[in-house]
Design a protein around this motif. Structure first.
Motif, PDB file in Angstrom:
ATOM      1  N   ARG A   1       0.924  -1.419   0.242  1.00 18.03           N
ATOM      2  CA  ARG A   1      -0.108  -0.095  -0.084  1.00 18.03           C
ATOM      3  C   ARG A   1       0.756   1.091  -0.121  1.00 18.03           C
ATOM      4  O   ARG A   1       1.890   1.313   0.741  1.00 18.03           O
ATOM      5  CB  ARG A   1      -0.820   0.065   1.253  1.00 18.03           C
ATOM      6  N   PRO A   2       0.670   2.091  -0.851  1.00 22.98           N
ATOM      7  CA  PRO A   2       1.411   3.395  -0.852  1.00 22.98           C
ATOM      8  C   PRO A   2       1.483   4.085   0.613  1.00 22.98           C
ATOM      9  O   PRO A   2       0.385   4.236   1.288  1.00 22.98           O
ATOM     10  CB  PRO A   2       0.531   4.345  -1.843  1.00 22.98           C
ATOM     11  N   ILE A   3       2.357   4.663   0.851  1.00 23.68           N
ATOM     12  CA  ILE A   3       2.633   5.304   2.203  1.00 23.68           C
ATOM     13  C   ILE A   3       3.243   6.848   1.743  1.00 23.68           C
ATOM     14  O   ILE A   3       3.958   7.170   0.936  1.00 23.68           O
ATOM     15  CB  ILE A   3       3.717   4.743   3.016  1.00 23.68           C
ATOM     16  N   ILE A   4       2.559   7.692   2.709  1.00 21.96           N
ATOM     17  CA  ILE A   4       3.185   9.253   2.615  1.00 21.96           C
ATOM     18  C   ILE A   4       3.816   9.310   3.838  1.00 21.96           C
ATOM     19  O   ILE A   4       3.045   9.168   5.070  1.00 21.96           O
ATOM     20  CB  ILE A   4       2.120  10.359   2.367  1.00 21.96           C
ATOM     21  N   PHE A   5       5.292   9.519   3.818  1.00 22.24           N
ATOM     22  CA  PHE A   5       5.963   9.827   5.156  1.00 22.24           C
ATOM     23  C   PHE A   5       5.879  11.074   5.288  1.00 22.24           C
ATOM     24  O   PHE A   5       6.650  12.047   4.355  1.00 22.24           O
ATOM     25  CB  PHE A   5       7.415   9.189   5.105  1.00 22.24           C
ATOM     26  N   ALA A   6       5.449  11.888   6.430  1.00 26.45           N
ATOM     27  CA  ALA A   6       5.576  13.251   6.513  1.00 26.45           C
ATOM     28  C   ALA A   6       6.586  13.566   7.739  1.00 26.45           C
ATOM     29  O   ALA A   6       5.985  13.126   8.789  1.00 26.45           O
ATOM     30  CB  ALA A   6       4.062  13.885   6.915  1.00 26.45           C
ATOM     31  N   ALA A   7       7.438  14.219   7.225  1.00 27.60           N
ATOM     32  CA  ALA A   7       8.557  14.411   8.420  1.00 27.60           C
ATOM     33  C   ALA A   7       8.991  15.963   8.634  1.00 27.60           C
ATOM     34  O   ALA A   7       8.707  16.836   7.612  1.00 27.60           O
ATOM     35  CB  ALA A   7       9.851  13.649   7.844  1.00 27.60           C
ATOM     36  N   ASN A   8       9.368  16.248   9.774  1.00 27.71           N
ATOM     37  CA  ASN A   8       9.966  17.594   9.893  1.00 27.71           C
ATOM     38  C   ASN A   8      11.354  17.465   9.205  1.00 27.71           C
ATOM     39  O   ASN A   8      11.901  16.513   9.097  1.00 27.71           O
ATOM     40  CB  ASN A   8       9.994  18.027  11.486  1.00 27.71           C
ATOM     41  N   HIS A   9      11.753  18.806   8.905  1.00 26.95           N
ATOM     42  CA  HIS A   9      13.127  18.941   8.180  1.00 26.95           C
ATOM     43  C   HIS A   9      13.956  19.832   8.932  1.00 26.95           C
ATOM     44  O   HIS A   9      13.893  20.934   9.063  1.00 26.95           O
ATOM     45  CB  HIS A   9      12.807  19.514   6.557  1.00 26.95           C
ATOM     46  N   GLN A  10      15.194  19.308   9.071  1.00 20.61           N
ATOM     47  CA  GLN A  10      16.142  20.140   9.836  1.00 20.61           C
ATOM     48  C   GLN A  10      17.468  20.336   9.141  1.00 20.61           C
ATOM     49  O   GLN A  10      18.138  21.477   9.353  1.00 20.61           O
ATOM     50  CB  GLN A  10      16.715  19.360  11.244  1.00 20.61           C
TER      51      GLN A  10
ATOM     52  N   LEU B   1      -1.367   5.588   2.963  1.00 21.68           N
ATOM     53  CA  LEU B   1      -1.413   5.771   4.448  1.00 21.68           C
ATOM     54  C   LEU B   1      -0.436   6.801   4.823  1.00 21.68           C
ATOM     55  O   LEU B   1       0.630   7.025   4.173  1.00 21.68           O
ATOM     56  CB  LEU B   1      -0.816   4.370   5.294  1.00 21.68           C
ATOM     57  N   VAL B   2      -1.077   7.695   5.651  1.00 21.35           N
ATOM     58  CA  VAL B   2      -0.042   8.917   6.184  1.00 21.35           C
ATOM     59  C   VAL B   2       0.919   8.517   7.449  1.00 21.35           C
ATOM     60  O   VAL B   2       0.172   8.049   8.445  1.00 21.35           O
ATOM     61  CB  VAL B   2      -0.520  10.090   6.375  1.00 21.35           C
ATOM     62  N   VAL B   3       2.224   8.622   7.410  1.00 24.38           N
ATOM     63  CA  VAL B   3       3.046   8.163   8.581  1.00 24.38           C
ATOM     64  C   VAL B   3       4.061   9.193   8.886  1.00 24.38           C
ATOM     65  O   VAL B   3       4.773   9.756   8.329  1.00 24.38           O
ATOM     66  CB  VAL B   3       3.904   6.857   8.226  1.00 24.38           C
TER      67      VAL B   3
END
Length: 255
Positions: free
Chosen positions: A74-83, A186-188
């Motif tokens: 299943r496709p996943i969207i990994f949403a991360a903060n960026h440093q 899925l958003v992770v």
């Protein structure tokens, strides 16, 4: 003391980092031309293993935590903060199982050993930030590739790096665009800690002795939620891990 050691160790780190980029540039090209996408992906994964653990030359520790059994069908969207730029090699390496792609500036597709060729061949979206129509079109194409191949994508909803480690307000445009094409994705959320400290003094000296951490957080099912709600939830879960004040609402949909 960290800064002092940085003056000594930064050249060693840069030599290693640059050497790996130069070595893997022809390896990537040959892998793709002779054996195709899968071989190219393996070469990129191995490259990013070496780039990630180059941090050990600065005595920076590497920690990745994922307590969730994420799907690979299943496709996943990994949403991360960026440093910092050093967020990316580790995300590629640690999320390699999920074929994670990136949305990158089109300017990076030329002139950088290994990185540029991967951006051209790897299947991500290369966008012109000055051309909103082109950017949206490329993100939609990425969404279609995600849907066809069960790929995943890493998004930095802040839109820019947080140079002081403080999470900026997440923008929901990128997540919204992909969810329109891949509504079952899925958003992770992924919390990134302390990579900003590496470059707190700029490119030189890099700092040493940092505990670099990547933590996969509880997945968010998109069904029944707006992109705005999903993005806010992802942002606040990351803020909790970082011990930062929670965001109450999202004011913009710009990417």
């Amino acid at each position: 003391m960290s800064k002092l050691f940085g003056y000594i160790l930064s050249p060693i780190f840069y030599i290693l980092f640059g050497l790996f980029l130069c070595i893997f540039h022809p390896i990537q090209w040959l892998s793709f031309k002779l054996l195709g996408y899968k071989a190219h992906k393996i070469s990129v994964d191995v490259l990013n293993f070496f780039l990630t653990y180059s941090q050990l030359s600065l005595f920076n520790s590497i920690s990745f935590k994922n307590d969730y059994n994420l799907p690979t069908d299943r496709p996943i969207i990994f949403a991360a903060n960026h440093q910092s730029m050093y967020d990316i090699p580790s995300l590629i390496w640690f999320l390699r199982k999920y074929s994670a792609k990136f949305i990158s500036k089109i300017e990076l597709t030329k002139g950088i050993p290994s990185i540029s060729i991967n951006l051209r061949l790897g299947g991500g979206a290369n966008i012109n930030r000055k051309d909103n129509k082109q950017a949206i079109s490329e993100i939609i194409k990425l969404g279609r590739r995600m849907k066809e191949n069960n790929w995943s994508t890493v998004i930095f909803p802040e839109g820019t790096r947080a140079k002081d480690g403080k999470v900026k307000t997440f923008q929901f445009g990128g997540i919204a665009t992909i969810l329109k094409v891949v509504p079952n994705a899925l958003v992770v959320p992924v919390a990134i800690e302390n990579s900003w400290k590496i470059v707190r003094f700029g490119m030189y000296p890099l700092t040493t002795g940092n505990a670099l951490k990547w933590t996969v957080l509880k997945p968010i099912e998109p069904e029944g939620k707006t992109a705005n709600e999903i993005t806010l939830e992802a942002e606040n879960e990351i803020r909790k891990v970082l011990g930062q004040e929670l965001e109450q609402n999202i004011v913009s949909g710009a990417e």
